[in-house]
Write an enzyme that holds these catalytic residues in place. Sequence first.
Site, PDB file in Angstrom:
ATOM      1  N   TYR A 175       0.838  -1.189   0.000  1.00 37.31           N
ATOM      2  CA  TYR A 175       0.000   0.000   0.000  1.00 37.31           C
ATOM      3  C   TYR A 175       0.882   1.252   0.000  1.00 37.31           C
ATOM      4  CZ  TYR A 175      -3.017  -3.653   1.930  1.00 37.31           C
ATOM      5  OH  TYR A 175      -3.684  -4.820   2.148  1.00 37.31           O
ATOM      6  N   ARG A 193      -9.328  -4.631   0.683  1.00 34.49           N
ATOM      7  CA  ARG A 193      -8.054  -5.254   1.023  1.00 34.49           C
ATOM      8  C   ARG A 193      -8.087  -5.900   2.412  1.00 34.49           C
ATOM      9  NH1 ARG A 193      -6.630  -5.975  -3.963  1.00 34.49           N
ATOM     10  NH2 ARG A 193      -6.023  -4.077  -5.077  1.00 34.49           N
ATOM     11  N   ASP A 284      -0.869   9.254  -8.806  1.00 32.62           N
ATOM     12  CA  ASP A 284      -1.429   7.916  -8.695  1.00 32.62           C
ATOM     13  C   ASP A 284      -1.330   7.157 -10.012  1.00 32.62           C
ATOM     14  OD1 ASP A 284      -2.921   6.316  -6.591  1.00 32.62           O
ATOM     15  OD2 ASP A 284      -4.217   6.067  -8.337  1.00 32.62           O
TER      16      ASP A 284
END
Length: 503
Positions: A175, A193, A284
């Site tokens: 992550y 997750r 991102d």
Amino acid sequence: MTRDLRGFIKQLEQRGQLRRITALVDPDLEIAEIAQRMLQKGGPALLFENVKGSPYPVAVNVMGTVERVCWAMNLDQPAELEALGKKLALLYQPRPPKTVPQAIALGQALFDVLKAKPSRDLLPPCHQVVLKGDEVDLTQLPLLKVYPDDANKVVTLGLMITKDCENKTINVGVYRLQLQSKNTMTVQWLSVRGATRHLRKAAERGQKLEVAIALGVDPLLIMAAATPLPIDLSEWLFAGLYAGEGVHLAKCKTVDLQVPADAEIVLEGTITPGETGVDGPAGDHMGFYGGVNEAAPLIRFHCMTHRKNPIYLTTFSGRPPKEDAMMALALNRIYTPILRQQVPEIVDFFLPMETLSYKTAILAIDKAYPGHARRAALAFWSALPQFTYTKFVIVVDKDINIRDPRAVVWAIASKVDPARDVFILPETPFDSLDFATEKAGLGGRMGIDATTKIPPETDRVWNTPLESDPDTAAMVDRRWAQYGLADLNLGEVNPNLFGYDMR
């Protein structure tokens, strides 16, 4: 070869796939700019040995090509990835064998699981230096700032280890973490997750969630953490299957977790349910800055251990190609046998890097009945958790080369009636980082049936597709040199001839 980051870096250097940079470089923007240019050209891994503001070197672009991803997984070439996937498929949903060869194959896979059992290292390299309390200073790590408008520096290739407080199962995930202070970071993760489930359970019990972050691990462990897991098979066992031997683990100093013994750096801390920080913006994988999350879970670190002279391994997200795209191309091959076991009619599938390696899937099926393509698309979306956020699924016949964009576009253009062959599922759970959706975390999915239609899908006769006469084609192959054309390699097509540039 030693199964750690240093051993892999040594292997890359021996194969001419590592470049050491001794010039002073800045972790703010400069390292990422250099690495970005190298990634675009398919260049070697980089080891920056003189980083401004930190005593630690930075390794980047370590898995910047599919070839290097294969090396990290103890494989010599991409063709071997599918064989590994077949072994994993046997474990994903084990079925009673019907033949002797099937029984032997299942027995071998189970034996490999036994060999892959983790072991405990009592004097682990990751504990050569131990820092606790006020000694922990994350600002001494050479964390990268990748894009000019990033809110702060980030960690991108750390293994986050958490434990379920009820059944004690472990989750290992990758992550993004964003620096908040000398001893705190926020974490950006998706609600599906494993670590998020662990946090919710801890909150229900009024407990803190213990967290360990392992930085600079064997790249094989990162690949294992990114692979869809069979039920009740831990990431450590999976990594052992990849490596052919068990992972060496070490017990953390201050939390009840285990980490790879050969990790370069380990951070130990806790998340208090309800304690949050402002995370973002940050560049991102979608190719945009991610939004600001004002309620991102906050991790407080109270212990840091590391090897002597540790190496900081990192990467960064953004519009492909990036390292995560190279990893996804390799995983695509591994997923294929697992997906075939879930959806047998799928002959092959492809997640193009240009569509962010998961937003568009192209399925080739052996079509057997009307509506088969739609069934395959729906089954794909539910086959593995990784496919939950695939936005587009294109289904073609098995004779279409799904890795050739010209062939796929031809199938769409020649075999699709939009009114009949396009279907949309509205308001499904979605990637909150996808800004194309009207509502964060909720969006539509589109299926496109680009297969040859059969009754009652159509009442029209579908004519025979054009193909060369096989006898003439064979003759031309034999006489190619006689035409004086032997020096022309027609396997390498210049894309500019067709009006687009694939650079």
